[in-house]
Design a protein around this motif. Structure first.
Motif, PDB file in Angstrom:
ATOM      1  N   GLN A 348       0.825  -1.211   0.000  1.00 49.92           N
ATOM      2  CA  GLN A 348       0.000   0.000   0.000  1.00 49.92           C
ATOM      3  C   GLN A 348       0.861   1.264   0.000  1.00 49.92           C
ATOM      4  OE1 GLN A 348      -3.225  -0.298   2.927  1.00 49.92           O
ATOM      5  NE2 GLN A 348      -3.283  -2.520   2.567  1.00 49.92           N
ATOM      6  N   THR A 349       2.021   1.226   0.651  1.00 49.23           N
ATOM      7  CA  THR A 349       2.932   2.372   0.623  1.00 49.23           C
ATOM      8  C   THR A 349       3.455   2.607  -0.787  1.00 49.23           C
ATOM      9  OG1 THR A 349       3.622   2.083   2.918  1.00 49.23           O
ATOM     10  CG2 THR A 349       5.137   3.258   1.484  1.00 49.23           C
ATOM     11  N   GLN A 350       3.849   1.537  -1.457  1.00 47.73           N
ATOM     12  CA  GLN A 350       4.352   1.653  -2.828  1.00 47.73           C
ATOM     13  C   GLN A 350       3.251   2.137  -3.775  1.00 47.73           C
ATOM     14  OE1 GLN A 350       5.644  -2.393  -3.079  1.00 47.73           O
ATOM     15  NE2 GLN A 350       7.714  -1.963  -2.338  1.00 47.73           N
ATOM     16  N   TRP A 351       2.046   1.637  -3.570  1.00 48.24           N
ATOM     17  CA  TRP A 351       0.918   2.063  -4.398  1.00 48.24           C
ATOM     18  C   TRP A 351       0.680   3.566  -4.260  1.00 48.24           C
ATOM     19  CZ3 TRP A 351      -2.380   0.074  -8.032  1.00 48.24           C
ATOM     20  CH2 TRP A 351      -3.543   0.795  -8.285  1.00 48.24           C
ATOM     21  N   ARG A 352       0.668   4.081  -3.010  1.00 46.98           N
ATOM     22  CA  ARG A 352       0.413   5.505  -2.786  1.00 46.98           C
ATOM     23  C   ARG A 352       1.478   6.364  -3.466  1.00 46.98           C
ATOM     24  NH1 ARG A 352      -1.125   3.783   2.451  1.00 46.98           N
ATOM     25  NH2 ARG A 352       0.963   4.235   3.245  1.00 46.98           N
ATOM     26  N   ALA A 353       2.721   5.899  -3.434  1.00 49.56           N
ATOM     27  CA  ALA A 353       3.809   6.677  -4.030  1.00 49.56           C
ATOM     28  C   ALA A 353       3.603   6.880  -5.524  1.00 49.56           C
ATOM     29  CB  ALA A 353       5.146   5.975  -3.769  1.00 49.56           C
ATOM     30  N   ILE A 354       3.090   5.867  -6.213  1.00 48.20           N
ATOM     31  CA  ILE A 354       2.868   5.967  -7.656  1.00 48.20           C
ATOM     32  C   ILE A 354       1.505   6.584  -7.978  1.00 48.20           C
ATOM     33  CG2 ILE A 354       2.596   4.611  -9.780  1.00 48.20           C
ATOM     34  CD1 ILE A 354       5.489   4.966  -8.850  1.00 48.20           C
ATOM     35  N   ALA A 355       0.511   6.350  -7.119  1.00 46.93           N
ATOM     36  CA  ALA A 355      -0.843   6.858  -7.383  1.00 46.93           C
ATOM     37  C   ALA A 355      -0.891   8.377  -7.469  1.00 46.93           C
ATOM     38  CB  ALA A 355      -1.808   6.362  -6.308  1.00 46.93           C
ATOM     39  N   LYS A 356       0.062   9.063  -6.839  1.00 46.73           N
ATOM     40  CA  LYS A 356       0.046  10.530  -6.876  1.00 46.73           C
ATOM     41  C   LYS A 356       0.912  11.120  -7.984  1.00 46.73           C
ATOM     42  CE  LYS A 356       3.456  10.860  -3.119  1.00 46.73           C
ATOM     43  NZ  LYS A 356       3.604  11.224  -1.698  1.00 46.73           N
TER      44      LYS A 356
END
Length: 549
Positions: A348-356
């Motif tokens: 989820q941390t990696q996802w948030r980094a790319i989602a923005k």
């Protein structure tokens, strides 16, 4: 913000309606029905038009259209068509789009008939794709892309982008040809969110025609990063103005620095001697320290992906009769080229980094997961969102990130083993997160965890250094779903159908599924738009030796 209508033909509804009305008055309504069908191909020949007449005599309700055979000649020789070569005819792009739109909204035809026509056209041009004449092959390829645009626009966008990536600025004729072709299929490409491809081609058309100010304005409107865009997994460079001249600079990305890392493998070993002592037949875990190679892909300060090198090799994909079912057969040999795969499912941390980061095609919810936790795998995402993540990652890094094919996934999971799990013949709660209230064969049982677990928490890697390949979350693969391995490729590539709505492959099982579903060979498929709290993914990338250090 890109102009989503950049390559859409400028509609002239009143003029087009008058032309069609005049055509119908001169002939019959049935002639218009033939015109609907003839609007899908980008070019017409008498033979192709006759085949359309012969193969589609009825509507989708099986009612006869009563189109006379003479309608073929009537249509080709009418003002609706223009002769552009020997026995080769075209319709105006605006007219084609209008007729197709009328067909889609007509109760006797609809989207179903458009898809039937597309499948027919794909079959019709198949032989011509291998013709010795380059002109015939070029037209056949254009017809193929035209048909696929209505069935699987991702494939068309990828093929177009891959072709564009090979062009130089001096190849003006080819830029204009591909722009003209894309104009004809702009509507389905726009509907599939490929606005950036349309705007890119619009800018390149302006550039090749010498309209430099308009070109610069159009190209600057694109959602770029490091002067590049990503289209269907292909990175395209944005031309730059240098000393009054335009140049296309090669795509460059920093070569990753490979590092060794240590990890523990785990194997389940049965101790049958205890059975004779009346103590049952427990399983013990045998652990060994091993070493492999990876690189770190930094997403943000303190946030990275660990990309593990998967060596090249051959293996037998699927299962023999003693295990699994028809979906895992026929068992067949596959050769895999070396690639990199993320050590764990995306968190989820990696996802948030790319989602923005910069959007490529669709928006991403920065917090989609049902179970919250920085180091828990991201879940509750669609296949299309997983693709968007890969393409944003590619845009940020310049490396061709993607989903693994299911052949690559199984090879990476097995890591040289032939047993149902890379641990051995069974699975244990100490090694994976699954429905532990069920046992596999004579394996151990345990309590069900009722949710996902932190990646790496079981400290049970396979021989390649990958963790969490069994259970926790299913993982999306690049492939469309096929019911078995009949005619499966032997080179590890993904199998793609001509229908973007087809289910996609998921592998690995999840926290809620029984152990049989978590086997190395087990496979399933679900629609790509489904959001499920049991499905995540990991990313892959293929890099040449020249791109490594």
């Amino acid at each position: 913000m890109t102009n989503s209508n950049a390559l859409l033909p400028e509609t002239r509804p009143q003029e087009i309606e008058q032309a069609i009305a005049s055509f119908q008055r001169r002939f019959t309504e049935a002639h218009v029905y033939l015109a609907y069908h003839a609007a899908l191909p980008i070019a017409l020949t008498p033979h192709l038009t006759y085949c359309l007449w012969a193969n589609f005599p009825m509507d989708i309700e099986k009612q006869h259209l009563k189109v006379p055979w003479i309608a073929v000649a009537d249509l080709l020789l009418s003002p609706l068509c223009q002769e552009v070569g020997h026995e080769l005819y075209e319709m105006d792009a605006d007219l084609r789009n209008y007729l197709l739109e009328q067909m889609i909204h007509h109760p006797s035809f609809g989207q179903k008939r458009v898809e039937e026509l597309a499948h027919f056209l794909l079959s019709y041009v198949q032989r011509e794709l291998n013709d010795s004449k380059s002109s015939v092959k070029t037209l056949a390829q254009a017809q193929r892309w035209t048909a696929l645009a209505y069935l699987n626009p991702e494939t068309v966008a990828h093929d177009l982008a891959a072709t564009l990536a090979e062009l130089t600025l001096s190849e003006k004729t080819e830029w204009l040809r591909l722009t003209s072709l894309t104009e004809a299929i702009a509507t389905p490409l726009r509907q599939a969110n490929f606005d950036s491809l349309l705007a890119y081609l619009q800018g390149m058309r302006q550039l090749t025609r010498g309209n430099h100010i308009q070109a610069e304005s159009t190209l600057k409107s694109l959602p770029t990063h490091n002067n590049r865009i990503v289209v269907a997994g292909v990175t395209l460079p944005i031309p730059e103005l240098q000393d009054s001249d335009w140049h296309i600079n090669p795509i460059a990305s920093r070569a990753p620095s490979l590092k060794s890392f240590k990890f523990e493998t785990a194997t389940l070993i049965r101790q049958p001697q205890l059975q004779f002592m009346g103590l049952g037949s427990p399983w013990v875990i045998e652990r060994h320290e091993q070493q492999a190679t990876l690189f770190y892909e930094r997403l943000e300060e303190q946030i990275s992906l660990e990309m593990v090198r998967i060596p090249e090799g051959k293996y037998w994909m699927g299962t023999a009769r003693k295990e699994g079912d028809y979906r895992e057969r026929p068992q067949h040999p596959v050769t895999i080229t070396s690639f990199f795969l993320s050590r764990f499912p995306v968190t989820q941390t990696q996802w948030r980094a790319i989602a923005k980061t910069t959007k490529v095609r669709i928006e991403l919810n920065s917090d989609p997961s049902d179970f919250k936790g920085d180091n828990l795998p991201v879940e509750h995402i669609t296949w299309f969102e997983a693709i968007e993540f890969c393409e944003r990652l590619q845009l940020q890094t310049g490396k061709p990130y993607r989903l693994p094919s299911e052949a690559e996934w199984e090879y990476a999971c097995r890591a040289g083993t032939e047993t149902p799990f890379y641990f051995g013949e069974t699975i244990s709660r100490q090694l994976a997160n699954y429905d532990r209230s069920k046992r596999y064969r004579s394996g151990p049982k345990g309590r069900w965890s009722q949710q996902t677990s932190e990646v790496g928490s079981h400290n049970a890697a396979n021989a390649f250094g990958l963790d969490e390949m069994h259970g926790n979350v299913w993982e999306w693969c690049a492939d469309h779903w096929y019911h078995d391995y009949t005619n499966a490729p032997a080179d590890g590539s993904a199998r793609i159908t001509d229908d973007r709505t087809f289910p996609r492959v998921i592998r690995g099982g999840s926290w809620i599924h029984e152990p049989d579903s978590c086997r190395s060979a087990y496979r399933n498929g679900i629609p790509p738009k489904n959001k499920v709290l049991t499905i995540g993914f990991r990313v892959a990338v293929s890099l040449h030796k020249a791109n490594l250090k």
